[in-house]
Design a protein around this motif. Structure first.
Motif, PDB file in Angstrom:
ATOM      1  N   PRO A 112       0.831  -1.211   0.000  1.00 13.47           N
ATOM      2  CA  PRO A 112       0.000   0.000   0.000  1.00 13.47           C
ATOM      3  C   PRO A 112       0.864   1.258   0.000  1.00 13.47           C
ATOM      4  O   PRO A 112       1.943   1.274   0.607  1.00 13.47           O
ATOM      5  CB  PRO A 112      -0.814  -0.125   1.297  1.00 13.47           C
ATOM      6  CG  PRO A 112      -0.036  -1.064   2.161  1.00 13.47           C
ATOM      7  CD  PRO A 112       0.670  -2.001   1.236  1.00 13.47           C
ATOM      8  N   PRO A 113       0.435   2.314  -0.673  1.00 17.40           N
ATOM      9  CA  PRO A 113       1.268   3.526  -0.775  1.00 17.40           C
ATOM     10  C   PRO A 113       1.584   4.165   0.567  1.00 17.40           C
ATOM     11  O   PRO A 113       2.622   4.809   0.721  1.00 17.40           O
ATOM     12  CB  PRO A 113       0.420   4.462  -1.658  1.00 17.40           C
ATOM     13  CG  PRO A 113      -0.954   3.913  -1.619  1.00 17.40           C
ATOM     14  CD  PRO A 113      -0.826   2.449  -1.411  1.00 17.40           C
ATOM     15  N   GLU A 114       0.710   3.964   1.540  1.00 15.66           N
ATOM     16  CA  GLU A 114       0.982   4.568   2.851  1.00 15.66           C
ATOM     17  C   GLU A 114       1.954   3.750   3.677  1.00 15.66           C
ATOM     18  O   GLU A 114       2.455   4.229   4.691  1.00 15.66           O
ATOM     19  CB  GLU A 114      -0.328   4.760   3.624  1.00 15.66           C
ATOM     20  CG  GLU A 114      -1.054   3.484   4.005  1.00 15.66           C
ATOM     21  CD  GLU A 114      -1.949   2.955   2.895  1.00 15.66           C
ATOM     22  OE1 GLU A 114      -2.706   1.995   3.152  1.00 15.66           O
ATOM     23  OE2 GLU A 114      -1.898   3.516   1.775  1.00 15.66           O
ATOM     24  N   ARG A 115       2.253   2.497   3.253  1.00 12.75           N
ATOM     25  CA  ARG A 115       3.191   1.650   3.995  1.00 12.75           C
ATOM     26  C   ARG A 115       4.031   0.871   2.995  1.00 12.75           C
ATOM     27  O   ARG A 115       3.745  -0.283   2.667  1.00 12.75           O
ATOM     28  CB  ARG A 115       2.448   0.683   4.921  1.00 12.75           C
ATOM     29  CG  ARG A 115       1.833   1.342   6.136  1.00 12.75           C
ATOM     30  CD  ARG A 115       1.751   0.368   7.299  1.00 12.75           C
ATOM     31  NE  ARG A 115       3.079  -0.077   7.698  1.00 12.75           N
ATOM     32  CZ  ARG A 115       3.363  -1.324   8.068  1.00 12.75           C
ATOM     33  NH1 ARG A 115       2.440  -2.259   8.045  1.00 12.75           N
ATOM     34  NH2 ARG A 115       4.591  -1.646   8.443  1.00 12.75           N
ATOM     35  N   LEU A 116       5.054   1.497   2.488  1.00 13.24           N
ATOM     36  CA  LEU A 116       5.920   0.854   1.510  1.00 13.24           C
ATOM     37  C   LEU A 116       6.898  -0.088   2.200  1.00 13.24           C
ATOM     38  O   LEU A 116       7.166   0.025   3.396  1.00 13.24           O
ATOM     39  CB  LEU A 116       6.684   1.903   0.703  1.00 13.24           C
ATOM     40  CG  LEU A 116       5.825   2.893  -0.092  1.00 13.24           C
ATOM     41  CD1 LEU A 116       6.719   3.844  -0.866  1.00 13.24           C
ATOM     42  CD2 LEU A 116       4.881   2.166  -1.030  1.00 13.24           C
ATOM     43  N   PHE A 117       7.433  -1.002   1.444  1.00  9.47           N
ATOM     44  CA  PHE A 117       8.406  -1.989   1.938  1.00  9.47           C
ATOM     45  C   PHE A 117       9.805  -1.432   1.696  1.00  9.47           C
ATOM     46  O   PHE A 117      10.380  -1.603   0.637  1.00  9.47           O
ATOM     47  CB  PHE A 117       8.187  -3.313   1.202  1.00  9.47           C
ATOM     48  CG  PHE A 117       9.242  -4.353   1.455  1.00  9.47           C
ATOM     49  CD1 PHE A 117       9.681  -4.649   2.735  1.00  9.47           C
ATOM     50  CD2 PHE A 117       9.798  -5.066   0.401  1.00  9.47           C
ATOM     51  CE1 PHE A 117      10.644  -5.612   2.966  1.00  9.47           C
ATOM     52  CE2 PHE A 117      10.768  -6.035   0.614  1.00  9.47           C
ATOM     53  CZ  PHE A 117      11.190  -6.303   1.896  1.00  9.47           C
ATOM     54  N   GLY A 118      10.340  -0.720   2.678  1.00  4.37           N
ATOM     55  CA  GLY A 118      11.655  -0.109   2.509  1.00  4.37           C
ATOM     56  C   GLY A 118      11.713   0.837   1.328  1.00  4.37           C
ATOM     57  O   GLY A 118      12.727   0.898   0.625  1.00  4.37           O
ATOM     58  N   GLY A 119      10.628   1.585   1.088  1.00  6.46           N
ATOM     59  CA  GLY A 119      10.570   2.495  -0.052  1.00  6.46           C
ATOM     60  C   GLY A 119      10.124   1.840  -1.334  1.00  6.46           C
ATOM     61  O   GLY A 119       9.989   2.512  -2.356  1.00  6.46           O
ATOM     62  N   ARG A 120       9.872   0.528  -1.300  1.00 12.94           N
ATOM     63  CA  ARG A 120       9.497  -0.200  -2.515  1.00 12.94           C
ATOM     64  C   ARG A 120       7.984  -0.330  -2.596  1.00 12.94           C
ATOM     65  O   ARG A 120       7.340  -0.754  -1.654  1.00 12.94           O
ATOM     66  CB  ARG A 120      10.136  -1.584  -2.530  1.00 12.94           C
ATOM     67  CG  ARG A 120      11.652  -1.579  -2.368  1.00 12.94           C
ATOM     68  CD  ARG A 120      12.151  -3.015  -2.200  1.00 12.94           C
ATOM     69  NE  ARG A 120      13.587  -3.100  -1.950  1.00 12.94           N
ATOM     70  CZ  ARG A 120      14.145  -3.103  -0.747  1.00 12.94           C
ATOM     71  NH1 ARG A 120      13.368  -3.032   0.330  1.00 12.94           N
ATOM     72  NH2 ARG A 120      15.455  -3.186  -0.601  1.00 12.94           N
ATOM     73  N   ARG A 121       7.437  -0.044  -3.750  1.00 14.05           N
ATOM     74  CA  ARG A 121       5.996  -0.176  -3.974  1.00 14.05           C
ATOM     75  C   ARG A 121       5.632  -1.586  -4.412  1.00 14.05           C
ATOM     76  O   ARG A 121       4.558  -2.095  -4.064  1.00 14.05           O
ATOM     77  CB  ARG A 121       5.564   0.818  -5.064  1.00 14.05           C
ATOM     78  CG  ARG A 121       4.081   0.783  -5.404  1.00 14.05           C
ATOM     79  CD  ARG A 121       3.275   1.524  -4.379  1.00 14.05           C
ATOM     80  NE  ARG A 121       1.919   1.767  -4.835  1.00 14.05           N
ATOM     81  CZ  ARG A 121       0.881   0.975  -4.601  1.00 14.05           C
ATOM     82  NH1 ARG A 121       1.050  -0.129  -3.882  1.00 14.05           N
ATOM     83  NH2 ARG A 121      -0.316   1.264  -5.049  1.00 14.05           N
ATOM     84  N   SER A 122       6.506  -2.230  -5.174  1.00 15.42           N
ATOM     85  CA  SER A 122       6.197  -3.558  -5.699  1.00 15.42           C
ATOM     86  C   SER A 122       7.480  -4.375  -5.814  1.00 15.42           C
ATOM     87  O   SER A 122       8.506  -3.865  -6.252  1.00 15.42           O
ATOM     88  CB  SER A 122       5.533  -3.433  -7.080  1.00 15.42           C
ATOM     89  OG  SER A 122       5.211  -4.690  -7.603  1.00 15.42           O
ATOM     90  N   VAL A 123       7.395  -5.651  -5.390  1.00 13.86           N
ATOM     91  CA  VAL A 123       8.533  -6.557  -5.510  1.00 13.86           C
ATOM     92  C   VAL A 123       8.061  -7.849  -6.153  1.00 13.86           C
ATOM     93  O   VAL A 123       6.866  -8.166  -6.166  1.00 13.86           O
ATOM     94  CB  VAL A 123       9.193  -6.866  -4.142  1.00 13.86           C
ATOM     95  CG1 VAL A 123       9.652  -5.594  -3.458  1.00 13.86           C
ATOM     96  CG2 VAL A 123       8.243  -7.653  -3.250  1.00 13.86           C
TER      97      VAL A 123
END
Length: 645
Positions: A112-123
Motif C-alpha cells: 500500500p502507498p501509505e506503507r511501503l516496503f523499505g521504499g518499494r511499492r512492488s517486488v
C-alpha cells in the motif's frame, strides 16, 4: 533327435544381473570428480539427468550444506491463500499486501502507498536455485558499471504454513523505482515514446551485461527511464521477472549494435578482465553466504563444483564478450545531423564561432537553431521582437550585455500572441552571462526531444543572471534552469501566468531578488533536486506559493520577506529547508510540509529567529514530515553553502 529343454533362470541370476550395473553406478558416481558431473555431457545427456543419478548413487561421505536466510511469511486473510490480500511478515515489514502470480512462477507483491516496503511499492518473489547466484553476481557487477537497477535479496518463504524454500526478492521496475533512484525529471518510458539519445557508457555497460548473462529479453524489451527535461534515456537493469515488458520491443537492438557502443563494450570488458582476481574474490564472498542456503542440504562438494562452473562461465562471457551473438551485426553509428547556419544570421557572424548583435532593432520571424559550439552575444541596446511561437535555440554560450541605461530587450512582436523560447542546450559547464535583460511575452517550446518549459530556458549551464527584469510569461515558467550552477542576483520577476523561476538539479544562489505573482497558478520559485542558498529576497503577493522545495532539495533561506501571499514556503518529498532571519506577514499559510510521493518521504523544515505577523495559519504538516524550531543554527545546513553559522 530330441531337443533339450532350456533351464529356467534362477532368481539369484536375476539379482546378479541387476546388481552388477547398480554396483557400477554406485562406484562410478561415488568416485567421479564433481567437476566432471557438472560439465557438459555428450549424446544429449542433460545435467539434470546426471544430478538425479548422483543423488541416488553417490554414497561417498561428505559435508552437506545447510544455511540460514531471513524468512518471509505469507498468510491468507479471510481464509484464502492463493492470491489477493495476504499478510506479509519479515525483512523488517509487517502488514497487508496484494499478491498476484508472476510470469514463470512466484508472486508479484504490491504494498500500500501509505506503507511501503523499505521504499518499494512492488517486488517480485521468484523461486531460487543455485543458478540464481548469477542474478546476484550480475546485480553487483552492474552496480560497479554505473547501471541503475534494484538490489537482489535472498530469503526463505513460508506460505500458509508450508516452507517453500529459498526465493529471490527484487523490486520491480516501476514509476516509483525510477522516481526514487533516477535523477529528478526521469520517468519510466512508454512503448510509444521516441527513443532519445543515451549515455554511451551506460548503454555499453548495459549491452555488456546482456552479453554476459545471455539476456535477449533485455535487448528485445528494455526498461528505459527518459529524462523529461533533457530528452536522454537511461537503461534500467534487473533480473528477468522484474523488468517491465512495455518498451520498444525490438527497436533498441540497433542502438546497442552501433560501432561506437560495441567499441566501448570491449573497453569495459577489458577493464573487468584486468580486475579478474578481485572479481573472483568478491563473488566468492557472495557464495559463502548464499550457497549454504541454496544448496538445501546437498553435498557441498557437488554444490561448489556446480557454483564454480556457473561463476566461471559468467565471468568468461563478461571478460570475452561476443556482441554479435546477442546484438547482431555491428552497424555504423548514426551520423549526427550538422546544423547549417541560417542565412539570415550570417551578417552577424563576427568570429567563426560567435554571432553578435549590436544596438538596434531586429525582427525574428522564424525559428533559429544555432550550430553546436556557436556563441550568441547580444550587446547593450539590442532589441529583439519575436514573432508568435518563434523559438531560438543556442547550442553554445549565451552572453547578454545590457546596462541600466541600455538594456537588452526581448519582446513579443504581438503582445497578444506569445513567442516560444530563448533556449540554451549546454554541457553542464556552458557559460551563460546575462546582465541588463528586459524580457517578456514568451511561453515554452519542445525542440527535438527536449522540453523547454520557460521563455528563457537554460539546460546544462553555468548561469549568472544579474540586474534583469523578467516580466509576463505564458509558459510553465518565466525562467527555467536545469542541470548546472546558478547565480540569480538583483533581478525582478513579475506577472507570470504560471510559474516564475523554476530550478531543477542545480546548485547555487538566488539573492536580492523580488517576486510578484498575484494571479499565477504556480510557485514564484520552485526547486527540485537542488542545493540553493536563497538570501535577502522579497516575495509580495506571491500566489499560490512563494517558495516551493521538492524532491530532496536542500535550501537555506536567509533574510527573506514574505508579504500578503498564499503559502510562503512549501516543502515536499524529502526536501530539507532551513529558514533564518526572515519575516512573514499577511500570508495565508506560512509553512506547508507534506509527502507527495510515498517512496521519497516527507519534508523537514527548521525555523530559527524569524518574525511572524498577521498570517492565516502558521503550519500545515502531515505525519510524514517534520517542522521544528531551533535557537542554535545547524552547522551542517550552513556548510552546504560554505557558510559558518
Amino acid at each position: 533327435m530330441r531337443r533339450g529343454k532350456r533351464a529356467p533362470l534362477r532368481a539369484n541370476a536375476w539379482l546378479f544381473g541387476l546388481a552388477v550395473p547398480a554396483v557400477v553406478l554406485f562406484v562410478l558416481f561415488s568416485l567421479m570428480p564433481y567437476e566432471r558431473m557438472v560439465a557438459s555431457w555428450p549424446l544429449g545427456i542433460k545435467a539434470g539427468e546426471v544430478m538425479q543419478y548422483q543423488r541416488f548413487f553417490d554414497r561417498r561421505p561428505g559435508q552437506h550444506a545447510e544455511g540460514q536466510a531471513e524468512a518471509i511469511t505469507l498468510e491468507g486473510i479471510g481464509g484464502g491463500c492463493e492470491g489477493g490480500a495476504l499478510r506479509f511478515e519479515g525483512l523488517g515489514y509487517s502488514g497487508e499486501v496484494q499478491a498476484a502470480p508472476a510470469v514463470g512462477g512466484g508472486w508479484v507483491l504490491t504494498f500500500p502507498p501509505e506503507r511501503l516496503f523499505g521504499g518499494r511499492r512492488s517486488v517480485v518473489l521468484v523461486p531460487a536455485s543455485l543458478g540464481s547466484l548469477r542474478a546476484k553476481y550480475a546485480q553487483v557487477i552492474a552496480d560497479s558499471l554505473g547501471l541503475l537497477g534494484p538490489e537482489v535479496l535472498l530469503t526463505r518463504v513460508t506460505r500458509c504454513g508450508k516452507d517453500l524454500g529459498p526465493f529471490l526478492v527484487q523490486e520491480r521496475i516501476t514509476e516509483e523505482f525510477v522516481r526514487r533512484e533516477a535523477p529528478f525529471g526521469h520517468t519510466l518510458q512508454g512503448a510509444d515514446s521516441t527513443l532519445g539519445p543515451g549515455d554511451p557508457h551506460r548503454l555499453a555497460a548495459w549491452a555488456l551485461m546482456a552479453c554476459g548473462e545471455e539476456r535477449a529479453d533485455l535487448v528485445d524489451a528494455p526498461a528505459l527511464a527518459q529524462d523529461t527535461i533533457g530528452g536522454t534515456i537511461i537503461p534500467l537493469y534487473a533480473m528477468r521477472a522484474a523488468v517491465a515488458d512495455t518498451t520498444h520491443r525490438g527497436a533498441f537492438r540497433s542502438v546497442l549494435a552501433s560501432t561506437a557502443i560495441v567499441e566501448r563494450l570491449g573497453g569495459l570488458a577489458q577493464r573487468l578482465r584486468a580486475d579478474s582476481a578481485a572479481w573472483s574474490a568478491r563473488l566468492l564472498a557472495i557464495d559463502s553466504v548464499w550457497v549454504p542456503v541454496l544448496a538445501q542440504g546437498r553435498n557441498i562438494g557437488l554444490v561448489q563444483a556446480e557454483v564454480d562452473r556457473g561463476r566461471e562461465e559468467l565471468l568468461h562471457r563478461l571478460f570475452h564478450p561476443d556482441p554479435s551473438r546477442m546484438l547482431g551485426a555491428t552497424v555504423p553509428a548514426a551520423s549526427t545531423r550538422t546544423i547549417v547556419l541560417d542565412p539570415w544570421l550570417k551578417p552577424f557572424l563576427t568570429e567563426p564561432d560567435t554571432l553578435r548583435f549590436y544596438r538596434g532593432k531586429y525582427a525574428i520571424d522564424h525559428d533559429l537553431i544555432l550550430p553546436e559550439g556557436m556563441a550568441l552575444v547580444l550587446e547593450k541596446g539590442t532589441r529583439w521582437n519575436l514573432a508568435p511561437g518563434v523559438r531560438v535555440q543556442v547550442n553554445g554560450e549565451l552572453h547578454i550585455r545590457g546596462t541600466a541605461l541600455n538594456p537588452v530587450f526581448l519582446r513579443p512582436d504581438d503582445p497578444a500572441a506569445p513567442y516560444g523560447t530563448l533556449a540554451v542546450n549546454g554541457n553542464g559547464r556552458t557559460r551563460c552571462r546575462i546582465r541588463g535583460l528586459r524580457m517578456s511575452g514568451g511561453s515554452e517550446a519542445r525542440i527535438g526531444n527536449v522540453h523547454h518549459a520557460g521563455m528563457l530556458s537554460l539546460h546544462g549551464v553555468d548561469l549568472q543572471l544579474v540586474n534583469s527584469e523578467i516580466e509576463e510569461a505564458f509558459g510553465p515558467a518565466a525562467v527555467e534552469v536545469a542541470s548546472g550552477r546558478v547565480l540569480v542576483q538583483d533581478c525582478t520577476f513579475s506577472g507570470a501566468h504560471q510559474g516564475t523561476l523554476d530550478l531543477a538539479r542545480v546548485e547555487g544562489t538566488v539573492e536580492r531578488c523580488t517576486f510578484t505573482s498575484p494571479t499565477a497558478s504556480g510557485p514564484a520559485v520552485r526547486m527540485n533536486a537542488c542545493t540553493v542558498l536563497v538570501r535577502n529576497c522579497t516575495w509580495t503577493e506571491a500566489r499560490p506559493v512563494a517558495l516551493a522545495a521538492g524532491h530532496r532539495t536542500r535550501a537555506l533561506v536567509l533574510g527573506g520577506t514574505f508579504t500578503k501571499g498564499g503559502t510562503a514556503i512549501a516543502a515536499t518529498d524529502s526536501a530539507a529547508v532551513h529558514v533564518d532571519g526572515s519575516t512573514f506577514t499577511g500570508n495565508s499559510t506560512v509553512f506547508s510540509l507534506r509527502r507527495v510521493h510515498p517512496e521519497l518521504g516527507g519534508a523537514v523544515l527548521v525555523g530559527y529567529a524569524n518574525t511572524y505577523d498577521a498570517n492565516g495559519k502558521q503550519e500545515e504538516v502531515d505525519t510524514a514530515s517534520r517542522l521544528g524550531t531551533a535557537d542554535k543554527r545547524d552547522p551542517i545546513a550552513w556548510s552546504w553553502f560554505g557558510l559558518r553559522p
